[in-house]
Design a protein around this motif. Structure first.
Motif, PDB file in Angstrom:
ATOM      1  N   LEU A  38       0.823  -1.197   0.000  1.00  0.00           N
ATOM      2  CA  LEU A  38       0.000   0.000   0.000  1.00  0.00           C
ATOM      3  C   LEU A  38       0.861   1.253   0.000  1.00  0.00           C
ATOM      4  N   ALA A  39       1.902   1.258   0.823  1.00  0.00           N
ATOM      5  CA  ALA A  39       2.808   2.414   0.873  1.00  0.00           C
ATOM      6  C   ALA A  39       3.486   2.623  -0.476  1.00  0.00           C
ATOM      7  N   LYS A  40       3.909   1.538  -1.092  1.00  0.00           N
ATOM      8  CA  LYS A  40       4.569   1.628  -2.393  1.00  0.00           C
ATOM      9  C   LYS A  40       3.618   2.155  -3.466  1.00  0.00           C
ATOM     10  N   ASP A  41       2.401   1.613  -3.503  1.00  0.00           N
ATOM     11  CA  ASP A  41       1.422   2.039  -4.502  1.00  0.00           C
ATOM     12  C   ASP A  41       0.995   3.491  -4.312  1.00  0.00           C
ATOM     13  N   ALA A  42       0.932   3.944  -3.051  1.00  0.00           N
ATOM     14  CA  ALA A  42       0.489   5.312  -2.758  1.00  0.00           C
ATOM     15  C   ALA A  42       1.643   6.314  -2.776  1.00  0.00           C
ATOM     16  N   HIS A  43       2.858   5.825  -2.898  1.00  0.00           N
ATOM     17  CA  HIS A  43       4.053   6.681  -2.901  1.00  0.00           C
ATOM     18  C   HIS A  43       4.169   7.490  -1.608  1.00  0.00           C
ATOM     19  N   VAL A  44       3.960   6.795  -0.479  1.00  0.00           N
ATOM     20  CA  VAL A  44       4.135   7.395   0.846  1.00  0.00           C
ATOM     21  C   VAL A  44       5.021   6.467   1.669  1.00  0.00           C
ATOM     22  N   SER A  45       5.459   6.960   2.803  1.00  0.00           N
ATOM     23  CA  SER A  45       6.314   6.134   3.662  1.00  0.00           C
ATOM     24  C   SER A  45       5.489   5.055   4.360  1.00  0.00           C
ATOM     25  N   ILE A  46       6.150   3.977   4.722  1.00  0.00           N
ATOM     26  CA  ILE A  46       5.486   2.900   5.438  1.00  0.00           C
ATOM     27  C   ILE A  46       4.991   3.389   6.800  1.00  0.00           C
ATOM     28  N   GLN A  47       5.732   4.330   7.406  1.00  0.00           N
ATOM     29  CA  GLN A  47       5.317   4.886   8.694  1.00  0.00           C
ATOM     30  C   GLN A  47       3.993   5.635   8.561  1.00  0.00           C
ATOM     31  N   ALA A  48       3.799   6.324   7.445  1.00  0.00           N
ATOM     32  CA  ALA A  48       2.547   7.050   7.219  1.00  0.00           C
ATOM     33  C   ALA A  48       1.368   6.087   7.120  1.00  0.00           C
ATOM     34  N   VAL A  49       1.563   4.974   6.455  1.00  0.00           N
ATOM     35  CA  VAL A  49       0.483   3.998   6.304  1.00  0.00           C
ATOM     36  C   VAL A  49       0.128   3.387   7.655  1.00  0.00           C
ATOM     37  N   TYR A  50       1.151   3.019   8.429  1.00  0.00           N
ATOM     38  CA  TYR A  50       0.885   2.456   9.752  1.00  0.00           C
ATOM     39  C   TYR A  50       0.223   3.479  10.662  1.00  0.00           C
ATOM     40  N   SER A  51       0.653   4.725  10.593  1.00  0.00           N
ATOM     41  CA  SER A  51       0.055   5.765  11.417  1.00  0.00           C
ATOM     42  C   SER A  51      -1.402   5.989  11.030  1.00  0.00           C
ATOM     43  N   ASP A  54      -3.402   2.995  12.316  1.00  0.00           N
ATOM     44  CA  ASP A  54      -3.496   2.881  13.769  1.00  0.00           C
ATOM     45  C   ASP A  54      -4.173   4.079  14.432  1.00  0.00           C
ATOM     46  N   SER A  55      -3.806   5.283  13.992  1.00  0.00           N
ATOM     47  CA  SER A  55      -4.334   6.465  14.676  1.00  0.00           C
ATOM     48  C   SER A  55      -5.243   7.315  13.795  1.00  0.00           C
ATOM     49  N   GLY A  56      -5.179   7.103  12.486  1.00  0.00           N
ATOM     50  CA  GLY A  56      -6.022   7.883  11.579  1.00  0.00           C
ATOM     51  C   GLY A  56      -5.530   9.288  11.359  1.00  0.00           C
ATOM     52  N   LEU A  57      -4.266   9.555  11.653  1.00  0.00           N
ATOM     53  CA  LEU A  57      -3.777  10.924  11.547  1.00  0.00           C
ATOM     54  C   LEU A  57      -2.404  10.968  10.891  1.00  0.00           C
ATOM     55  N   VAL A  58      -2.362  11.467   9.679  1.00  0.00           N
ATOM     56  CA  VAL A  58      -1.126  11.775   8.952  1.00  0.00           C
ATOM     57  C   VAL A  58      -1.411  13.015   8.127  1.00  0.00           C
ATOM     58  N   SER A  59      -0.455  13.437   7.338  1.00  0.00           N
ATOM     59  CA  SER A  59      -0.681  14.649   6.551  1.00  0.00           C
ATOM     60  C   SER A  59      -1.796  14.425   5.527  1.00  0.00           C
ATOM     61  N   LEU A  60      -2.461  15.492   5.194  1.00  0.00           N
ATOM     62  CA  LEU A  60      -3.576  15.415   4.261  1.00  0.00           C
ATOM     63  C   LEU A  60      -3.136  14.900   2.897  1.00  0.00           C
ATOM     64  N   ARG A  61      -1.954  15.274   2.454  1.00  0.00           N
ATOM     65  CA  ARG A  61      -1.431  14.802   1.168  1.00  0.00           C
ATOM     66  C   ARG A  61      -1.288  13.279   1.171  1.00  0.00           C
ATOM     67  N   GLU A  62      -0.755  12.737   2.292  1.00  0.00           N
ATOM     68  CA  GLU A  62      -0.589  11.288   2.390  1.00  0.00           C
ATOM     69  C   GLU A  62      -1.936  10.577   2.472  1.00  0.00           C
ATOM     70  N   VAL A  63      -2.879  11.175   3.184  1.00  0.00           N
ATOM     71  CA  VAL A  63      -4.220  10.589   3.270  1.00  0.00           C
ATOM     72  C   VAL A  63      -4.844  10.508   1.887  1.00  0.00           C
ATOM     73  N   ARG A  64      -4.740  11.571   1.128  1.00  0.00           N
ATOM     74  CA  ARG A  64      -5.318  11.583  -0.222  1.00  0.00           C
ATOM     75  C   ARG A  64      -4.710  10.495  -1.091  1.00  0.00           C
ATOM     76  N   ARG A  65      -3.408  10.322  -0.997  1.00  0.00           N
ATOM     77  CA  ARG A  65      -2.743   9.299  -1.813  1.00  0.00           C
ATOM     78  C   ARG A  65      -3.177   7.894  -1.418  1.00  0.00           C
ATOM     79  N   VAL A  66      -3.219   7.630  -0.116  1.00  0.00           N
ATOM     80  CA  VAL A  66      -3.622   6.302   0.353  1.00  0.00           C
ATOM     81  C   VAL A  66      -5.088   6.052   0.008  1.00  0.00           C
ATOM     82  N   PHE A  67      -5.948   7.035   0.233  1.00  0.00           N
ATOM     83  CA  PHE A  67      -7.360   6.878  -0.096  1.00  0.00           C
ATOM     84  C   PHE A  67      -7.552   6.619  -1.583  1.00  0.00           C
ATOM     85  N   ALA A  68      -6.771   7.266  -2.420  1.00  0.00           N
ATOM     86  CA  ALA A  68      -6.889   7.059  -3.866  1.00  0.00           C
ATOM     87  C   ALA A  68      -6.566   5.609  -4.225  1.00  0.00           C
ATOM     88  N   VAL A  69      -5.531   5.058  -3.631  1.00  0.00           N
ATOM     89  CA  VAL A  69      -5.155   3.672  -3.901  1.00  0.00           C
ATOM     90  C   VAL A  69      -6.239   2.724  -3.401  1.00  0.00           C
TER      91      VAL A  69
END
Length: 86
Positions: A38-51, A54-69
Motif C-alpha cells: 500500500l505504501a509503495k502504490d500510494a508513494h508514501v512512507s510505510i510509517q505514514a500507512v501504519y500511522s 493505527d491512529s487515523g492521523l497523517v498529513s492530508l497529502r498522504e491521506v489523499r494518496r492512500v485513499f486514492a489507492v
C-alpha cells in the motif's frame, strides 16, 4: 462551561480519527493488501500507512494518496488533518 465544550470537541476529534483508521483497516483487509504494498502504490512512507491505520492521523497529502489507492472517496476530510497539510 468552556471546559465541557473543549472536552466534547476533543472527544469528537478522537472519534473522527478512529473512524478514518477503521475505514483504512477495513479497505486494506478487503483487498488483502500488505502495508508495504500500500505504501509503495500510494508513494508514501510505510510509517505514514501504519500511522493512518493505527491512529487515523497523517498529513492530508498522504491521506489523499492512500485513499486514492484504496478507492475511498470522501466529501470532506476531518478538520484535524488540515494543520498537518500546511
Amino acid at each position: 462551561m468552556q471546559y465541557i465544550v473543549r472536552w466534547c470537541m476533543w472527544i469528537i476529534c478522537q472519534l473522527r480519527k478512529l473512524s478514518v483508521a477503521r475505514r483504512v483497516r477495513e479497505a486494506v483487509d478487503d483487498r488483502h493488501l500488505s502495508m508495504e504494498q500500500l505504501a509503495k502504490d500510494a508513494h508514501v512512507s510505510i510509517q505514514a500507512v501504519y500511522s493512518l491505520r493505527d491512529s487515523g492521523l497523517v498529513s492530508l497529502r498522504e491521506v489523499r494518496r492512500v485513499f486514492a489507492v484504496l478507492g475511498i472517496r470522501v466529501h470532506a476530510y476531518p478538520v484535524e488533518m488540515v494543520p498537518l497539510s500546511l
